[in-house]
Scaffold this motif. Sequence first.
Motif, PDB file in Angstrom:
ATOM      1  N   GLY A 125      -7.431-145.011  -5.427  1.00 48.69           N
ATOM      2  CA  GLY A 125      -6.813-145.348  -4.195  1.00 48.69           C
ATOM      3  C   GLY A 125      -5.331-145.064  -3.932  1.00 48.69           C
ATOM      4  O   GLY A 125      -4.686-144.337  -4.759  1.00 48.69           O
ATOM      5  N   ALA A 126      -4.861-144.882  -2.602  1.00 46.08           N
ATOM      6  CA  ALA A 126      -3.692-144.165  -2.144  1.00 46.08           C
ATOM      7  C   ALA A 126      -2.500-144.795  -2.881  1.00 46.08           C
ATOM      8  O   ALA A 126      -1.568-144.330  -3.635  1.00 46.08           O
ATOM      9  N   ASP A 127      -2.562-146.217  -2.696  1.00 44.33           N
ATOM     10  CA  ASP A 127      -1.346-146.895  -3.233  1.00 44.33           C
ATOM     11  C   ASP A 127      -1.337-146.942  -4.836  1.00 44.33           C
ATOM     12  O   ASP A 127      -0.241-146.806  -5.336  1.00 44.33           O
ATOM     13  N   SER A 128      -2.377-147.168  -5.651  1.00 37.33           N
ATOM     14  CA  SER A 128      -2.365-147.030  -6.961  1.00 37.33           C
ATOM     15  C   SER A 128      -2.043-145.859  -7.484  1.00 37.33           C
ATOM     16  O   SER A 128      -1.150-145.665  -8.534  1.00 37.33           O
ATOM     17  N   GLN A 129      -2.394-144.676  -6.660  1.00 30.94           N
ATOM     18  CA  GLN A 129      -1.850-143.487  -7.151  1.00 30.94           C
ATOM     19  C   GLN A 129      -0.570-143.055  -7.036  1.00 30.94           C
ATOM     20  O   GLN A 129      -0.099-142.546  -7.917  1.00 30.94           O
ATOM     21  N   HIS A 130      -0.124-143.695  -5.968  1.00 29.73           N
ATOM     22  CA  HIS A 130       1.472-143.466  -5.758  1.00 29.73           C
ATOM     23  C   HIS A 130       2.149-144.387  -6.709  1.00 29.73           C
ATOM     24  O   HIS A 130       2.962-143.843  -7.194  1.00 29.73           O
ATOM     25  N   ALA A 131       1.673-145.516  -7.120  1.00 30.88           N
ATOM     26  CA  ALA A 131       2.241-146.250  -8.209  1.00 30.88           C
ATOM     27  C   ALA A 131       2.139-145.528  -9.658  1.00 30.88           C
ATOM     28  O   ALA A 131       3.232-145.568 -10.127  1.00 30.88           O
ATOM     29  N   ALA A 132       1.138-145.007  -9.680  1.00 31.50           N
ATOM     30  CA  ALA A 132       1.066-144.393 -11.201  1.00 31.50           C
ATOM     31  C   ALA A 132       2.001-143.033 -11.239  1.00 31.50           C
ATOM     32  O   ALA A 132       2.396-142.793 -12.033  1.00 31.50           O
ATOM     33  N   MET A 133       2.183-142.437 -10.104  1.00 33.69           N
ATOM     34  CA  MET A 133       2.819-141.356  -9.908  1.00 33.69           C
ATOM     35  C   MET A 133       4.391-141.702 -10.285  1.00 33.69           C
ATOM     36  O   MET A 133       5.125-141.070 -10.969  1.00 33.69           O
ATOM     37  N   GLN A 134       4.758-142.726  -9.709  1.00 34.76           N
ATOM     38  CA  GLN A 134       6.202-143.560  -9.830  1.00 34.76           C
ATOM     39  C   GLN A 134       6.314-143.773 -11.515  1.00 34.76           C
ATOM     40  O   GLN A 134       7.497-143.657 -11.967  1.00 34.76           O
ATOM     41  N   GLN A 135       5.306-144.462 -11.871  1.00 34.05           N
ATOM     42  CA  GLN A 135       5.349-144.985 -13.281  1.00 34.05           C
ATOM     43  C   GLN A 135       5.572-143.734 -14.181  1.00 34.05           C
ATOM     44  O   GLN A 135       6.205-143.592 -15.247  1.00 34.05           O
ATOM     45  N   GLU A 136       4.730-142.695 -13.818  1.00 33.39           N
ATOM     46  CA  GLU A 136       4.770-141.474 -14.671  1.00 33.39           C
ATOM     47  C   GLU A 136       6.144-141.001 -14.748  1.00 33.39           C
ATOM     48  O   GLU A 136       6.592-140.320 -15.523  1.00 33.39           O
ATOM     49  N   ALA A 137       6.482-140.593 -13.337  1.00 38.80           N
ATOM     50  CA  ALA A 137       7.982-140.108 -13.186  1.00 38.80           C
ATOM     51  C   ALA A 137       9.170-141.085 -13.986  1.00 38.80           C
ATOM     52  O   ALA A 137       9.984-140.412 -14.756  1.00 38.80           O
ATOM     53  N   GLU A 138       8.958-142.307 -13.754  1.00 41.38           N
ATOM     54  CA  GLU A 138       9.864-143.297 -14.390  1.00 41.38           C
ATOM     55  C   GLU A 138       9.866-143.331 -16.126  1.00 41.38           C
ATOM     56  O   GLU A 138      10.790-143.098 -16.834  1.00 41.38           O
ATOM     57  N   GLY A 139       8.601-143.192 -16.419  1.00 44.77           N
ATOM     58  CA  GLY A 139       8.316-143.184 -17.966  1.00 44.77           C
ATOM     59  C   GLY A 139       8.581-142.060 -18.660  1.00 44.77           C
ATOM     60  O   GLY A 139       8.954-141.845 -19.841  1.00 44.77           O
ATOM     61  N   GLY A 140       8.596-140.857 -17.654  1.00 44.73           N
ATOM     62  CA  GLY A 140       8.564-139.600 -18.495  1.00 44.73           C
ATOM     63  C   GLY A 140      10.022-139.068 -18.585  1.00 44.73           C
ATOM     64  O   GLY A 140      10.614-138.016 -19.067  1.00 44.73           O
ATOM     65  N   SER A 141      11.023-139.752 -17.615  1.00 48.96           N
ATOM     66  CA  SER A 141      12.343-139.170 -17.362  1.00 48.96           C
ATOM     67  C   SER A 141      13.002-139.893 -18.443  1.00 48.96           C
ATOM     68  O   SER A 141      13.069-140.897 -18.898  1.00 48.96           O
ATOM     69  N   THR A 187      -4.530-139.073 -20.126  1.00 52.29           N
ATOM     70  CA  THR A 187      -3.373-138.262 -20.626  1.00 52.29           C
ATOM     71  C   THR A 187      -2.311-138.368 -19.649  1.00 52.29           C
ATOM     72  O   THR A 187      -1.377-137.971 -19.769  1.00 52.29           O
ATOM     73  N   GLY A 188      -2.520-138.907 -18.567  1.00 51.37           N
ATOM     74  CA  GLY A 188      -1.714-139.173 -17.443  1.00 51.37           C
ATOM     75  C   GLY A 188      -1.996-138.271 -16.105  1.00 51.37           C
ATOM     76  O   GLY A 188      -3.331-138.143 -16.067  1.00 51.37           O
ATOM     77  N   LEU A 189      -1.209-137.850 -15.148  1.00 47.71           N
ATOM     78  CA  LEU A 189      -1.854-137.563 -13.934  1.00 47.71           C
ATOM     79  C   LEU A 189      -1.943-136.109 -14.199  1.00 47.71           C
ATOM     80  O   LEU A 189      -1.127-135.486 -15.065  1.00 47.71           O
ATOM     81  N   LYS A 190      -2.984-135.504 -13.716  1.00 53.99           N
ATOM     82  CA  LYS A 190      -3.198-134.300 -13.462  1.00 53.99           C
ATOM     83  C   LYS A 190      -3.788-133.625 -12.396  1.00 53.99           C
ATOM     84  O   LYS A 190      -4.293-134.489 -11.349  1.00 53.99           O
ATOM     85  N   LEU A 191      -3.267-132.451 -11.890  1.00 55.57           N
ATOM     86  CA  LEU A 191      -3.798-131.791 -10.653  1.00 55.57           C
ATOM     87  C   LEU A 191      -5.072-131.079 -10.763  1.00 55.57           C
ATOM     88  O   LEU A 191      -5.253-130.271 -11.693  1.00 55.57           O
ATOM     89  N   GLN A 192      -5.914-131.488  -9.983  1.00 54.69           N
ATOM     90  CA  GLN A 192      -7.393-130.864 -10.009  1.00 54.69           C
ATOM     91  C   GLN A 192      -7.402-130.384  -8.565  1.00 54.69           C
ATOM     92  O   GLN A 192      -7.267-130.872  -7.579  1.00 54.69           O
ATOM     93  N   GLY A 193      -7.806-128.921  -8.574  1.00 55.59           N
ATOM     94  CA  GLY A 193      -8.171-128.398  -7.383  1.00 55.59           C
ATOM     95  C   GLY A 193      -9.613-127.901  -7.120  1.00 55.59           C
ATOM     96  O   GLY A 193     -10.092-127.806  -8.091  1.00 55.59           O
ATOM     97  N   LEU A 194      -9.875-127.728  -5.913  1.00 57.99           N
ATOM     98  CA  LEU A 194     -11.325-127.410  -5.716  1.00 57.99           C
ATOM     99  C   LEU A 194     -11.120-126.330  -4.377  1.00 57.99           C
ATOM    100  O   LEU A 194     -10.690-126.385  -3.467  1.00 57.99           O
ATOM    101  N   MET A 195     -11.620-124.934  -4.904  1.00 62.36           N
ATOM    102  CA  MET A 195     -11.489-123.932  -4.037  1.00 62.36           C
ATOM    103  C   MET A 195     -12.535-124.173  -2.769  1.00 62.36           C
ATOM    104  O   MET A 195     -13.643-124.583  -2.908  1.00 62.36           O
TER     105      MET A 195
END
Length: 1359
Positions: free
Chosen positions: A10-26, A231-239
């Motif tokens: 979900g968009a909201d859960s993803q955004h929250a995960a990104m914020q947590q990732e940013a806060e936890g990794g800093s 392992t955290g957030l990952k970028l996955q690309g689809l050509m």
Amino acid sequence: MSEETTAPVGADSQHAAMQQEAEGGSKKQLSADMYYKYEELHSRPSITPDSEIPENLLHLSHSFGYDSGRRGNLQLLDERTLIFIAGNLLVLLDVSTKEQRYLRSCSGGGIGSITTHPSKEYFVVAENGNQPNIIVYEYPSLRPYRILRGGTERAYSFMDFNCDGSLLASVGSAPDFMLTLWDWRQEEVMLSCKAISQDVYRVSFSPYNPGLLTSSGSGHIKFWKMAGTFTGLKLQGLMGHFGKTAATDIEGYVELPDGKVVSGSDWGNMLLWDGNAIKVEICRKEGRNCHAGMVQPFALEDGQLMTMGTDGVVRGWDFESIDTADSSSDGGKFEMEPMNEMVVGYNVCLSSMVRSSVPDSFVWFAQDSSGAIWKLDLSFTYTTPDPECLFSFHAGLIQGMDVSRKSHLMATTALDRSVKVFDFLAKRELTTSRFNQGGTALSWAPPLVNQSGGLLVTGFEDGVVRLLELYDPQRLHVVTGHSFKGDASLRLKQAFKPHNAPVTAVAYERNGDILATGSSDCTVFFFTVGEKYNPIGFVGVPGPVQALEWSPHSHSENKLLVLCQSGHVVEVQNPDPEAQKLDKTFQLPELPSRSFRFRSIKSRIKREAEIARRQAVKEKKKKEREERLKESKQLEEEEEEEEEKEELPPLYIPDPPSPLYCGFYSEPGQFWLSMGGYDSGFLYHCKFSEKQDQDPDQLQDEPFDFLPVHNADDDPIRSITFSSNRQLLLCGMHSGSIRVYPLQPGDQSLTSMQAYWALSVHDNQYGHLRHIRCGHDDHFVLTAGDDGNIFSFTLLPPEELEKGLRRKRAKVPSPRVGLENEALAQDIEDPAAYSIETAKQKLEKDRQRREAELKIVAKQKRIVELQKEFKQLLNTNQSLPENVRLKPVELQLDRRFREQAERVKAQRVREVRKHMSWEEEHCSVALRKLQDWFKDSLEATVVTVVAICTDHRVSTYRLPALTEPSARVGHQSKPGLPDGATAPERRKSKAEPAKESSKLEEEEVLPPPVARPEGIKLADRQVERLRKAAEKAEQARAKIEKRKQEWAQLYAEKPDENCEDPQDVQAICEAEQNIGDLKLKSAKDFTVPKHLRINAERKRAELIGLEENIREKQTEMNRRIVALRDSKVRLVSQLRTQAQLVQKVQQRLAAHLHRPQPALPTILPEETPEKRLQYSHATLERYRVLREQRFQTLEQEEQEGAASLLEQLEKEMDEEEGKEEEEEEERGKEGIPSLSASPVTGEEEETAVEEGAELSELEEELQKEEEMRLLHEQDSLLEQMESSVCQFDAELRLLHHQKLRLDWQLKLADLRQLTLYQELLLLKDFERREDDLQEKLNECIKEEDSITVGESSHTVPMD
């Protein structure tokens, strides 16, 4: 990077995960009020240490250009401030006041990309260079707020914020193409991966789902997802896969709310992506493109999708129709029409759009790649204002730039077909003129030529040179009373075309008497300077002209230095306008000149420098060795040997030669050159050699001195200029930077060119600085580069400059007296117009042609007069008596005239025959090809035989001719041939080497006899030796013959391999008849008998046999049908003869006794098709006549053509045949006698015919007898005709029935043939598989044998 997608988050859960990732990794949180100091970050000039050159030597005054070809080079900070990149500067442009502010690049390597924060409180500048940074500036304070490090290796290509501005996405260019997501407020990298291995033009966040991104670029589009993993957030690309659609570069796209993406294409249509595949291609009705050229969707608002194109049009499309679009055709296209449309301009090329920062505003600012910035209102209402062009610039690289010697004026030209004049003191553009072709060179006339300083000389890409007058139109108001707009205007004074290629250089002679123009067509043209410029002539040079440099006043002689791009330098003497009088051409062949061809010495310079370095190192080590007494001599000798073994740099001459960029005179006969390519990094001092008798292309001249240029091995000098006092040398570099070298007064050899001041100004990659000039008062320095940017710098601080200058604007020259009354000069608008030289040569050729025509007419008149006189002499001679009359031989003046005429006639006849021989061969080859294709390709044409009384008909089979390969295959392999028949041959071939070996032995033992020449006497001993050798050879020959006979006897006694004992054969037959073979095919011990085994060869033979049988049946049927056709031809001839007899009989019978004759049959064309190919000379002659008549008539459609001619010819031939048949019938009537002679004599007939004569009883009896006989003869003839016709029709129906039965059998044979062919393919496949299995089996056997041998070899020692 992964090519697979994970489960949707979900968009909201993803955004929250990104914020947590940013806060936890800093690790640490940066303060919100932390800022950097701009003065500590921005790049500064590079100055030679201890040179005492001030850092603020040059001050940026203004930027007059715009890099309109750069992607996304326009952003909006607020309603009145635009920002864009100009080389190493970021320009903040006030739309209303047109004032500019500047931020310098911090790396000095240029700027890659810019973007703004959604709140417009920040803007981001991505640098270029080695490990460049991304700098976030606060607006409007312009203080550096954040610095993002480590996002790419060399340069950034694009950046974009997400909707709330919390994340920043950046993508790098070559070589890493890294896609990076930043928590920019904390200067941290959240996610990073390689985007792709090719250029990426754009990357953006989805405005509807913060976890989705899209990137596009060269031939690709890619869809990204930020997915949470263990392992955290990952970028996955689809050509994205283009499928059946052609791959295209994608410059722009728009994300839709439901996840679909609409992208543009190169050809002007939109592509709707669903997932990673194209759902539909969107075009206009009737297959028209959405835009002409590349299209970019850029916004989705108010229910419509906005697109812009390189055609200068903005269109709005219905969003609902696009979102639900589906293809109903095989091409995968969806047709629709735009809802709204705005044509910005027809010479406009829109490349990017930014929206106004005012909420609910419809105003957009557009970047025009043609060199403009537009303001557009896209409300699409009746009150919508027209597009407004806010700023106009040059598009593309600047081709020419020069400054006035009288005022602070600058003129520029480019390939965008415009010439612009700027007031660089007032920092504004004065005027612009546009032409049909792009400008390539420009020079401002010196005061010696034009005292007011208002004359420009401009060269264009079509070879035209135009003289343009600059004047103040406001001052014409005093004279004419009319008001004019603008502060300056350009007026065409004269136009001429000296070249057929782009003009690359123009230069005035030092006294202002001559103008020289150079071109890439390798010519230099000279003109006299005056009220009207007149051509003097031109000279050719060895290569395309790069620059022209006249000798300064310090030189005693006035000469022109021509610098060619190929490395040639030519010095030409100043031509004398009065001495040069050329009638046929403008070329100046006798003009004195000297040539120089640059030969590379850079490798030798490096070699000598390396030798000097090694010598210095060696001397240093020698001193150290002398000081150190503890080291041994042996070690010293080894070190010396190792040094001597090092190889010196090799000598290298670049091929092709390095390009020549610029140069200038130093002393008479000497000059400095700046080279590019391999030879960059030095200024070369050159002079002309004494040997000038060689071809300029064969010269190999080396500089006699050189001057190294610091840090210029990969950054050559592109342009050079001096200040008016020659105390400053200004260089424009290949990297777009400025270098300033202070010089000592009178330093022609540049010995003081050591320390320098350098500043990166233009783009480091493509902003080559080809034009640099100083103002007339040395207060300004102006630069123009290939990136389209034009900068002005001051040598004084702005405060001191304002105090020193009395005026705040440049003075524009006043118009000439009488200018308002002069007519406009005639311009040359046609690019294909003749040049001056071409026009002169054409005039000369026209003059020569007219003179030749006049001479020809005069000679023809004289010949006609002589012919009349000769005819009068002939008439006079004929009127004389014969004894005094001259003979024709005596009237002949000279027999050689006649012989010459005969030779000419014979020569012409031979030429005609030679020409016609080719035509004859051509026609014969064409006829042979037609016959091979249409006639010889068939064994027999189709013959159709038609019944006489019924509609029955029978036709032959169309049989193609047998080819040689098929016939050969048929002879090689006969159907039904058993394998045993070929086995003896194979075994026999194995036994043949015995015979062959005997032959070889015989050849070895008995060499070929050598013919011995007569008259040679040998010694007795030699004769004896020869005799013994002959005896031995005879014995050997006898032995071989004996062995041959033994072998022959042995082979003769050898029984045949297929030979079997008769008793055994009889016993086997009895067993087969009585016992029988009860094995089933499914039995394990069942084996297929040899005679029942089928292989590909047998199947092929069976197939060929079937084909031959089919062909044999068809041939036999064709033979019977043709025989029936021949019988019909004979029958028709017989029926005609009988009809003639019946007609003759009926002539002697009374009319009431005539019986009707049956209709005579005819031979139809399809019954004799071979006659269509028969022709005669008369037929060909008639075809030629018809063809000539057709050409003489009016032109008709091509479809009729030769077909109508042939039809007409066939019709005429049929009519002629009909006439011939009628003539033959008439001749037959006259020549054929009656079947039975009449007993009535002629006299009796005459008496019987007499009118009113009475017949006796005997005569009446004889008449009745004759009548009965004729009736019988008539009946018998008619019965014979009817019976012949009935018999022929019966034979045809019988043959027709037989052919139908044969057709049925042939159809079954065709099916059988198809089955056999399929079986043959299966057998081939089986044999291939069996061969593979057999090879594997053989390999396994070999491997088993090798293992067995190895085991045996190991077991023997153990025993």
